[in-house]
Design a protein around this motif. Structure first.
Motif, mmCIF file in Angstrom:
data_model
loop_
_atom_site.group_PDB
_atom_site.id
_atom_site.type_symbol
_atom_site.label_atom_id
_atom_site.label_comp_id
_atom_site.label_asym_id
_atom_site.label_seq_id
_atom_site.Cartn_x
_atom_site.Cartn_y
_atom_site.Cartn_z
ATOM 1 N N ILE A 19 0.849 -1.193 0.000
ATOM 2 C CA ILE A 19 0.000 0.000 0.000
ATOM 3 C C ILE A 19 0.887 1.248 0.000
ATOM 4 N N LEU A 20 1.952 1.215 0.806
ATOM 5 C CA LEU A 20 2.836 2.376 0.938
ATOM 6 C C LEU A 20 3.681 2.607 -0.307
ATOM 7 N N SER A 21 3.853 1.580 -1.121
ATOM 8 C CA SER A 21 4.610 1.763 -2.371
ATOM 9 C C SER A 21 3.707 2.262 -3.491
ATOM 10 N N GLY A 22 2.413 2.258 -3.255
ATOM 11 C CA GLY A 22 1.484 2.683 -4.297
ATOM 12 C C GLY A 22 1.130 1.570 -5.264
ATOM 13 N N ARG A 23 1.703 0.390 -5.048
ATOM 14 C CA ARG A 23 1.474 -0.718 -5.973
ATOM 15 C C ARG A 23 0.033 -1.223 -5.882
ATOM 16 N N ALA B 33 1.756 7.942 -2.884
ATOM 17 C CA ALA B 33 2.758 6.883 -2.741
ATOM 18 C C ALA B 33 3.537 6.674 -4.042
ATOM 19 N N GLY B 34 2.816 6.567 -5.142
ATOM 20 C CA GLY B 34 3.467 6.344 -6.435
ATOM 21 C C GLY B 34 4.342 7.521 -6.839
ATOM 22 N N GLN B 37 7.612 7.551 -4.803
ATOM 23 C CA GLN B 37 8.560 6.538 -5.288
ATOM 24 C C GLN B 37 9.461 7.122 -6.364
ATOM 25 N N LEU B 43 7.485 6.471 1.292
ATOM 26 C CA LEU B 43 6.324 6.713 2.153
ATOM 27 C C LEU B 43 6.349 5.663 3.254
#
Lengths: 253, 253
Positions: A19-23, B33-34, B37, B43
């Motif tokens: 979730i924190l990586s945006g994935r 978040a994305g 990165q 994050l």
């Protein structure tokens, strides 16, 4: 049994680097939030933390002691990055044990699916003293210990576990809401919203702007634990908007 | 300018009752978040808090002092429930002022759109000492004060503000990732994942199970700041999966 004079609160810790990586787009916050509303429990805070034990411990301890209920999602699977059981046990100061009933459930579930491996047995580990939350979908149960409820990260499975918990947690009067919306600039109705809210002390009005099909608009959400107060506030808002010449749609757009 | 030897971290405070009630599905966590990165900033935590000043102040002060950057989304519009500016000012111990440039931007923007009302002028208020983050979409700017970056709650507008910030924040080496996935039960490859990760100390492997079209599967995400280490870890994982007879798809499924 609802206790209308008391507000019951909950917090949620979402555990997961994805979730924190945006994935991965989180779906559990909205799912847990909506389910809690129906139980008469207000979700007051969510923290999303990485797969790092000390971070999970900090969040769990900060929130379990300040809310009636704490929920966690994620990190209870069979792989090396699933550390939520260890983290919650550390937060509570209890050891991790293999839960006999969880072991039996996994042995039954995997009897026709290749058997229980060491990795699969990881999913029978719980903090000592825990109860299980049934999960018809994949065998591996959720975990309830004290006021902490540990759910799976996969939204479908978390939904099953919430379903199993429905009606088992004491809550208060559910927070009721109604929505009125329109292609209205919220800055043009700011005074109306403030005045109507002030005239109805048992209600809150939230304004949620959007940008859709090249047009700005907003939905106004009126919330109250009392159905009559809610009705009266919605009526006042609709009258005030109509009087000022705005087009709006009850139910929101 | 990337500083590869230092890890830069950020936290995000999502401000809004609408997320905690389950009414609105948050889109800003994944978006911020994305974006982070790509800036080489990790994050590390997200907190979702209600529209209650003391809660916002607590979250802002806990996170702005423990991370290089803090972002907030929501609560900077023209209505009575938009209290983020007041809360951040209180957290920083500075007064709220009308920012002259923000006022000018709003006057320009609304010159052909009905003029600046008192409600619209609320969007020119900032904590004293703030800079503005441009927003081409709706006039009202975002706010940057110290390491705190305040963005709109509407995802389209927050995206514009992130775009305006691109390249302005110092970060480190971006965290690179590759995904390998398949209709594989993660419990069957738990040993492989752990062993491959242990053999590549500069990489992390996350396992993200799913349930799709009636089948269980998982994506395995390998992360590293070093492209060569990442490549080598992905290759090792693919070899190990192939050797054990699993079907998988580079790039994930």
């Amino acid at each position: 049994m609802p206790s209308p004079d008391r507000i019951w609160t909950a917090a949620l810790v979402v555990i997961g680097d994805e979730i924190l990586s945006g994935r991965t787009h989180d779906k559990n916050i909205a799912q847990v939030a909506g389910w809690l509303q129906v139980q008469g429990i207000r979700l007051m805070e969510v923290r999303v933390v990485p797969d790092i034990e000390v971070r999970i411990v900090q969040a769990v301890n900060a929130l379990r002691t300040t809310h009636d209920y704490l929920f966690t999602t994620g990190g209870i699977g069979p792989t090396h990055d699933d550390i939520s059981v260890d983290a919650v046990a550390a937060a509570l100061g209890v050891p991790v044990v293999v839960h006999p009933e969880a072991r039996r459930i996994l042995e039954d579930y995997y009897a026709t699916r290749g058997g229980v491996s060491e990795a699969r047995l990881r999913m029978a580990r719980t903090p000592e003293g825990a109860d299980l939350i049934p999960n018809r979908m994949s065998g591996a149960p959720g975990i309830k210990i004290g006021n902490v409820h540990m759910l799976a990260g996969v939204p479908h499975i978390a939904a099953q576990m919430l379903d199993a918990l429905t009606g088992t947690l004491e809550g208060g009067a559910p927070l009721l809401s109604e929505t009125v919306g329109g292609f209205i600039k919220e800055s043009e109705v700011a005074d109306i919203l403030r005045e109507v809210e002030q005239a109805h002390p048992n209600c809150q009005i939230g304004s949620y702007p959007f940008f859709r099909e090249g047009q700005v608009g907003a939905n106004f959400v009126i919330r109250s634990t009392d159905a009559n107060d809610l009705r009266s506030c919605v009526d006042s808002l609709c009258e005030a908007l109509a009087e000022a010449g705005f087009d709006f749609t009850p139910g929101g757009i």
